[in-house]
Design an enzyme around this catalytic site. Sequence first.
Site, PDB file in Angstrom:
ATOM      1  N   HIS A  54      -4.032   5.052   3.783  1.00  0.00           N
ATOM      2  CA  HIS A  54      -4.804   3.997   3.113  1.00  0.00           C
ATOM      3  C   HIS A  54      -4.405   2.601   3.603  1.00  0.00           C
ATOM      4  O   HIS A  54      -5.262   1.747   3.858  1.00  0.00           O
ATOM      5  CB  HIS A  54      -4.566   4.148   1.604  1.00  0.00           C
ATOM      6  N   ASP A  92       0.831  -1.210   0.000  1.00  0.00           N
ATOM      7  CA  ASP A  92       0.000   0.000   0.000  1.00  0.00           C
ATOM      8  C   ASP A  92       0.865   1.260   0.000  1.00  0.00           C
ATOM      9  O   ASP A  92       2.079   1.179  -0.169  1.00  0.00           O
ATOM     10  CB  ASP A  92      -0.953  -0.021   1.205  1.00  0.00           C
ATOM     11  N   SER A 114     -10.976  -1.194  -2.298  1.00  0.00           N
ATOM     12  CA  SER A 114      -9.771  -1.303  -1.454  1.00  0.00           C
ATOM     13  C   SER A 114     -10.078  -1.979  -0.132  1.00  0.00           C
ATOM     14  O   SER A 114      -9.203  -2.593   0.468  1.00  0.00           O
ATOM     15  CB  SER A 114      -9.239   0.084  -1.106  1.00  0.00           C
TER      16      SER A 114
END
Lengths: 235, 527
Positions: free
Chosen positions: B202, B162, B373
């Site tokens: 994220h 990520d 995601s």
Amino acid sequence: MKNKLFLQLFVVFLFALSANAQDIILWEKVSHNTEKPKKGINSTSFNHFYVAWGVNTAFLNNETSVKVPASNDYTFGYRQIFRLNNNLAFGFKGQLVKSRFSVTQNADKNVHDSVLHKKEIFLINHVDASLYLRINFDRHRGAYMGHFLDIGAWGGYNFMRQRMIEDITVDKSKTRIWHKGVGYIEKYQYGAYAAIGLNRFLFYARYRVSDLFDPCKKFSQLPALTFGLEVGLHK
Amino acid sequence: MKSVKLLLFFVIIFSCSVKSQTHWVVFTDKIGVDFDPFEYFDSKAIERRVNIGYDLYHISDFPVNESYILTVANCCDSISYCSRWMNAVSVWTDEHSLNRIAAFDFVQEIIPIEHGFVLCGKEIADAKIDTSILTNQLLVMQGDFFKEAGIDGRGVRIAVFDGGFPYVDTHPAFEHIRKDGRILKTWDFVKNKEFVYGYNSHGAMVLSCIAGIYNGQPMGLATGAEFLLARTEKNTEPFSEEVNWVAALEWADKNGVDIVNSSLGYTYHRYFPNEMDGKTSYVSIMANKAASKGILVVNAAGNDGDSQWTIIGAPADADSVLSVGGISPHTDYHISFSSVGPTADYRKKPNVVAFGQAIVAGKQDLTSAYGTSFASPLVAGFAACAKQVLPQKNAVELKEIIEKSGNLYPYFDYAHGYGVPQASYILNPEKEEIPTFSVIRDDDSWLFKINSNIKFDEESAKKTKHENYLYMAYVTDKGVVCQWGIIHVKTKSFPIIIDNGCEGTQTLQLHYRGYTLNINVGANDEK
């Protein structure tokens, strides 16, 4: 024919269901995007509208000094691109440009006359057409504009040619005088064009090769160079 | 003078645009290279290879020939990474040097590398957290079954690729992982250093969907798993992500990973839709290679469902990748932004779905986040539990089992895949299929009728949507789903108008309450 039949059947299908109070909450068809499109970004052809804003600035010694950014261009245009390969394309664009030159009032002024005013502005609206070559620097790209350089030539017709002067009178009131259809501004202009771009954004420069004022008048020419930002109106 | 200035002006603009680029330089062979797998690999990587019968001395694991690297290094600005799997180095250099490199007889090909990854999710600042979503994001996969059986991904190693993992080292949602020392290794492939607990949040959100526990409530299913955290993405430096992704995959393999979660996708920046065939992008090729080495890659389908691109990106297009789409927690069907299938060569994607809106670890507390995601790590957690239950299964077998566990299986469409994976199937694959409906042909019409053994109340059916969805898919003789949809069933029986509008359509696939029925509706020969 097939699509029409499909539509009819589908409408019947919907009615049949609604008559029985069943709700269709989702209905999708397989996407045809799995085929390479002929139209679109980095496809055989692509077109889009754009808007741009740029400043006109003196670049050569013999040009009239103008105020920046009061001297500027507003542009609305249409661009067509034809892909030759991943790195080369050519195209044309047509645009409507509203040019404004606010002449600096100083002792060097040599436009129309040497009289100094509070403001002296030339407004020239023109339609242009350009031909250009696009070189793209992204070696491997998909449906994506990427990084590119445009080089081309342009020519245009000045359909509106005006001069405006503004002065303050003795009693401190403002007066404006408009000269329309100014004869010593040429009807046509042409030049070279270059831009560097990333996706929808282009930093462009237009260079006017032709004179804007009738050379017989011996006036200093208005600035030939325009720098600006263009924004493509596409996804 | 005027023309000289004009020329100068164009030269300046042109020179501003010319730049060096990153390329893969792929070599022809690995002749004369030595390799000791027991020295290079983590013991768990050896164990995985032995389990699936993979050659410990496979040529793809041998290092790149040092002399080739040195020769190329002398000709370019810099070398950022050597890939054993690709037998290649990524170089930063200009056109002239590339021509020199291409002339070496040990260089097989040169592949340009461009930017353009998209993290498939975004955080939505939401002051009101819907805690029912937090519970349901696991319940929808029957997470309680795993919990009752004591399955939490223990002993399974998961790598997360990520853009950064800030607050993983401080947030209470990850305290149990930190306490047990289950973050085994970290590496920042952007900056080439160990520290990854910064940058884009994220990754922290994604990790919470795999293994987070907040106030005693699990946020993902693999709360007992071990982790490798790799920072592979950086928005502001757009030329290295695919290289980093490949580098991280090899690093994870070396360190004994079982499952990789990758919540990113490469789409229009680099590719055309017709290239989403699992064979064109090298991240897809590498993901397939990872599967051959026993690693299951779980990848987000993408968030382009309602954009012009529409279809899944790479590497979700790869055959061996478990591609995860999103459903809405409010409706239980396709969330509009979730990218759809098929692949360019009409293979079935996405494979399964999970919630495309999830409750994740935010900077302070919890937050609501949208995107495939977050569907992907929810399924990665599920896959870790499946791996714990079925340790002998290789990556391809595990993917197939997870597909079969889908609540819609064997029904399939390009928005929902095989549905949401179900823990009950993993724990007990002997699934008894009870017919819940029948379709009776009456002259020109077909009548859908709910079987009498099914409890159905018309009044409550009008209000309760989820369990009263009838999934319909028209499948051609080539196995392509040409149209699909969902009907909210409100009455015990109703007529269905069969529309065999697709060319060559032969089968109408219907699915209602766990039962799938295929009806042969004949071919449509109209061209």
